[in-house]
Write an enzyme that holds these catalytic residues in place. Sequence first.
Site, mmCIF file in Angstrom:
data_model
loop_
_atom_site.group_PDB
_atom_site.id
_atom_site.type_symbol
_atom_site.label_atom_id
_atom_site.label_comp_id
_atom_site.label_asym_id
_atom_site.label_seq_id
_atom_site.Cartn_x
_atom_site.Cartn_y
_atom_site.Cartn_z
ATOM 1 N N SER A 71 0.664 -1.173 -0.005
ATOM 2 C CA SER A 71 0.027 -0.117 -0.097
ATOM 3 C C SER A 71 0.826 1.284 -0.104
ATOM 4 O O SER A 71 1.563 1.482 -1.014
ATOM 5 C CB SER A 71 -0.978 -0.155 1.450
ATOM 6 N N HIS A 73 -7.643 -5.501 1.231
ATOM 7 C CA HIS A 73 -6.279 -4.865 1.183
ATOM 8 C C HIS A 73 -5.597 -5.294 2.337
ATOM 9 O O HIS A 73 -5.958 -4.799 3.318
ATOM 10 C CB HIS A 73 -7.003 -3.453 1.149
HETATM 11 C C1 GTR Z 1 -5.291 4.404 2.438
HETATM 12 C C2 GTR Z 1 -4.701 5.214 1.235
HETATM 13 C C3 GTR Z 1 -3.999 4.547 0.282
HETATM 14 C C4 GTR Z 1 -2.991 3.385 1.020
HETATM 15 C C5 GTR Z 1 -3.542 2.853 2.014
HETATM 16 C C6 GTR Z 1 -2.587 2.122 3.033
HETATM 17 O O1 GTR Z 1 -5.928 5.205 3.503
HETATM 18 O O2 GTR Z 1 -5.929 6.120 0.742
HETATM 19 O O3 GTR Z 1 -3.250 5.149 -0.506
HETATM 20 O O4 GTR Z 1 -1.901 3.915 1.207
HETATM 21 O O5 GTR Z 1 -4.202 3.907 2.895
HETATM 22 O O6 GTR Z 1 -1.455 2.481 3.190
HETATM 23 O O7 GTR Z 1 -2.982 1.040 3.384
#
Ligand code: GTR
Length: 386
Positions: free
Chosen positions: A223, A365
Amino acid sequence: VLNRLQAQNTGEPNYDESKVPAYTLPNVLKTVTNRQVRNKATWEQLRRPEIIKLFEDNVYGQMPKAFDRLTYSIKRENISAMAGKATLKEVLIEVVHDQKRLAINLVLFVPTKPKGPVPVFLLINNRGKENTDPIRAHKSDFWPAEMVIDSGYAIAAFHVSDLAPDDTVSYVNGVLRLYPEQVTAPNGMRAIGAWAWGASRVLDYFEKDPSIDAKKVAIVGHSRGGKAALWAAAEDQRFAMCFSNCSGNTGAALSRRRFGETIRRINTVFPHWFAKNYKKFNNNEDLLPVDQHMLLAAIAPRPLYVTNASKDLWADPTGTYLSLKNASSVYALYKLGSNLPANPPAINQPIINSSLGYHNREGEHNLTAYDWNSFLKFADVYLKSR
Ligand code: GTR
């Protein structure tokens, strides 16, 4: 069009493929003076440096190269870690510049009795520090050290907070203390750049550790860490391989699709991640002189593995695959990546047999054992055998 403008104005993310606007990607193989790149030499001497500079000036900020010195000390060593399978080293890396000092804490496990220097996976840890517990009282799939050691690789990690705390105010309390001019410069680096910078300093250390094959360092990030991993690999050609997991917007996904997270949203919620200049492109993607396929292309010819998760639409799986596909014209200059299929593979069908690897894992995610298992298979092909 109306729907898109409405969406942008209300800040609602678009998850409807039919509402993705028409867009034209910047041509990765055409120089700013409109010269067509037809071979490796023109790519390496002209276009690649141009692209790096465009990303520095408009997206991630500069990457300071100079520092006065780098030293390290082994704070703790355990030659019978993991029930004798590995040696643990906790390394304190110190960088001194302009009489200011920065400490990077590295956790490193190396397989016991390797035949020689070993390849290493280096994780940029953007989650809890317990994920990289040196004692192994806490084990997590985010950094499955035992699994990587069992596969014959070394595994290492540092935490992003050593370089730049992930916070809109305190992000300056890290490497930016050594380079205060970066904070005010419109193209100065901020947190994501600082994390990538830190990865390169760890690589400096690996070059001094005889147990590590510093020519076979794979950088891994999830991420926001996956954005930094891509930037580190693009900036620093010593990284042999890159794994960017669910990196999404300003990571591996195309910005111009405006699907899921957008530039405006990322710059608003995380104003401390990218160069100030990047804010010019809020709601203004078409004006960006780059898109993220060019960042992936800057990693060529080194093997690159990108992932998504099926339920993580925020990170735009389709736009991520298109980005990878559009980077393949540069890999083709090296006769690589041509076997990447035109369309994204089905869920849980990793593409391992290409220098541009990919999977879309079923689920949320996250960085999971499934992801690492695919990384190891990919590394077995492109890192171990060489
Ligand atoms: C979210 C962000 C993403 C990603 C994510 C993470 O809030 O919008 O771009 O970086 O966090 O790092 O898990």
